[in-house]
Design a protein around this motif. Structure first.
Motif, short mmCIF file in Angstrom:
data_model
loop_
_atom_site.label_atom_id
_atom_site.label_comp_id
_atom_site.label_asym_id
_atom_site.label_seq_id
_atom_site.Cartn_x
_atom_site.Cartn_y
_atom_site.Cartn_z
N ARG A 153 0.85 -1.21 0.00
CA ARG A 153 0.00 0.00 0.00
C ARG A 153 0.87 1.25 0.00
O ARG A 153 0.63 2.21 -0.72
CB ARG A 153 -0.90 0.03 1.25
N TYR A 154 1.95 1.20 0.80
CA TYR A 154 2.87 2.33 0.88
C TYR A 154 3.52 2.59 -0.48
O TYR A 154 3.61 3.71 -0.95
CB TYR A 154 3.92 2.04 1.95
N LEU A 155 3.93 1.50 -1.14
CA LEU A 155 4.64 1.65 -2.41
C LEU A 155 3.75 2.18 -3.52
O LEU A 155 4.20 2.89 -4.40
CB LEU A 155 5.25 0.30 -2.85
N VAL A 156 2.47 1.82 -3.47
CA VAL A 156 1.59 2.30 -4.54
C VAL A 156 1.03 3.70 -4.25
O VAL A 156 0.15 4.17 -4.93
CB VAL A 156 0.43 1.31 -4.87
N GLY A 157 1.58 4.33 -3.22
CA GLY A 157 1.26 5.74 -3.05
C GLY A 157 0.55 6.11 -1.77
O GLY A 157 0.40 7.27 -1.45
N GLY A 158 0.14 5.11 -1.01
CA GLY A 158 -0.53 5.41 0.24
C GLY A 158 0.49 5.66 1.32
O GLY A 158 1.65 5.94 1.05
N THR A 159 0.07 5.52 2.54
CA THR A 159 1.02 5.64 3.65
C THR A 159 1.01 4.34 4.42
O THR A 159 0.05 3.59 4.38
CB THR A 159 0.61 6.77 4.62
#
Lengths: 120, 221
Positions: free
Chosen positions: B209-215
């Protein structure tokens, strides 16, 4: 008189390899340490002409150890020898006072060249 | 040849791979496979430099299990080297080696040719193979930190010689579900080993999730 070197690395194998490279080329290894805490203790005792310093080590890492050593001897000459070649870490090490940074795996010549450049 | 790693069929047979217990989307699998690819390609490049041998990699195999079960699948005796990520990415790397392969690797690292070595595991052999793994993971951390623009720190390697199945069962009592991204490494004509990136399932999902732009919480550094 032979220039003196201290080797800091948590891997006994790596200490042996670096020791072999430098002693074969006329340097004397006067101290070894396997973590950052030992590094400071041994440095204070032996005051070598040059230190090779790993980064990832137990107890205390190499960058912290560089800061500790520079705090007691601002003229200390330290070369980092680490597999962690990330730009941020290289910059941290240089900022802490290291003179050069060798990324593992390295060839013997690369180590000698870096040492010669500093000690001659 | 006796093998100390899992075949794809065995990996597929691990719990959770086919029974629908694990909920990981196609995209999450792809991203984890890609992280595994970057990790394994740069580590194998480092290993190839260390051993002066061609190192070939298979495509990644992604599976779901727990560490307790994972360890019991390896044929004993084997050498287990572990390096954990301490910041920047969750999880840890495992390198599974047969004792005789560890002796060959350490002989080459000390300037030998890996031939006619006596199969004796001593402290120096273990230190040499740990250092090889340290350089592999250090190199891959450098690549990943450039790609993901994040500093990645690792722990010093921990090496253990696992002699019998009972020991394997005790290494990791944890039954928490993990995702395992594993690669077979073929080193010249000398040997085949297995390298694995293991993440807790929740941490893996959060990291994707972090890598695809979330936190993502808990990704220090």
């Amino acid at each position: 008189m032979a220039k003196t070197i201290m080797i800091v690395d948590d891997a006994a194998f790596m200490r042996m390899m670096i020791k072999d490279i430098v002693t074969k080329n006329g340097y004397e290894v006067i101290g070894e340490a396997e973590n950052g805490i030992q590094a400071l203790e041994v440095y204070e005792r032996v005051r070598p002409d040059l230190v090779t310093m790993d980064i990832t080590m137990p107890e205390r890492d190499g960058i912290s150890a560089v800061k500790d050593i520079i705090a007691i001897d601002p003229a200390a000459r330290i070369i980092m020898c680490s597999a962690m070649g990330q730009q941020a870490l290289v910059l941290d090490a240089i900022k802490a006072g290291a003179i050069d940074f060798l990324v593992k795996p390295f060839e013997a010549d690369r180590v000698l060249h870096a040492i010669e450049r500093i000690l001659i | 040849m006796e093998k100390a790693f899992l075949s794809q069929a065995e990996i597929d047979g691990l719990p959770g791979t086919s029974n629908g217990r694990v909920n990981l989307s196609e995209q999450e699998r792809d991203i984890l496979g890609e992280i595994g690819n970057i990790n394994a390609s740069s580590s194998s490049t480092a290993l190839s430099e260390i051993l002066k041998q061609r190192v070939l990699l298979d495509a990644p195999a992604i599976s779901f299990t727990n560490l307790n079960e994972l360890h019991q699948r390896f044929e004993t005796p084997y050498i287990l080297i572990e390096i954990e990520y301490t910041s920047g990415i969750p999880g840890k790397n495992l390198f599974i080696l047969k004792s005789e392969d560890a002796v060959v690797i350490s002989d080459i690292m000390m300037g030998g040719n890996g031939q006619d070595v006596t199969c004796k595991i001593d402290e120096l052999t273990l230190s040499a193979v740990s250092e090889a793994m340290n350089q592999m993971i250090g190199t891959s951390a450098t690549s990943m930190s450039e790609i993901f623009d994040k500093t990645i720190s690792i722990s010093p390697p921990r090496v253990r010689l696992i002699n019998v199945k009972e020991e394997a069962a005790q290494i990791e009592p944890d039954k928490k579900e993990v995702v395992v991204i594993s690669f077979k490494l073929k080193i010249g004509e000398l040997m085949e080993n297995q390298t694995m990136l293991v993440m807790n399932l929740d941490a893996a999902k959060e990291y994707v999730r972090y890598l695809v732009g979330g936190t993502a919480d808990g990704l220090a550094g």
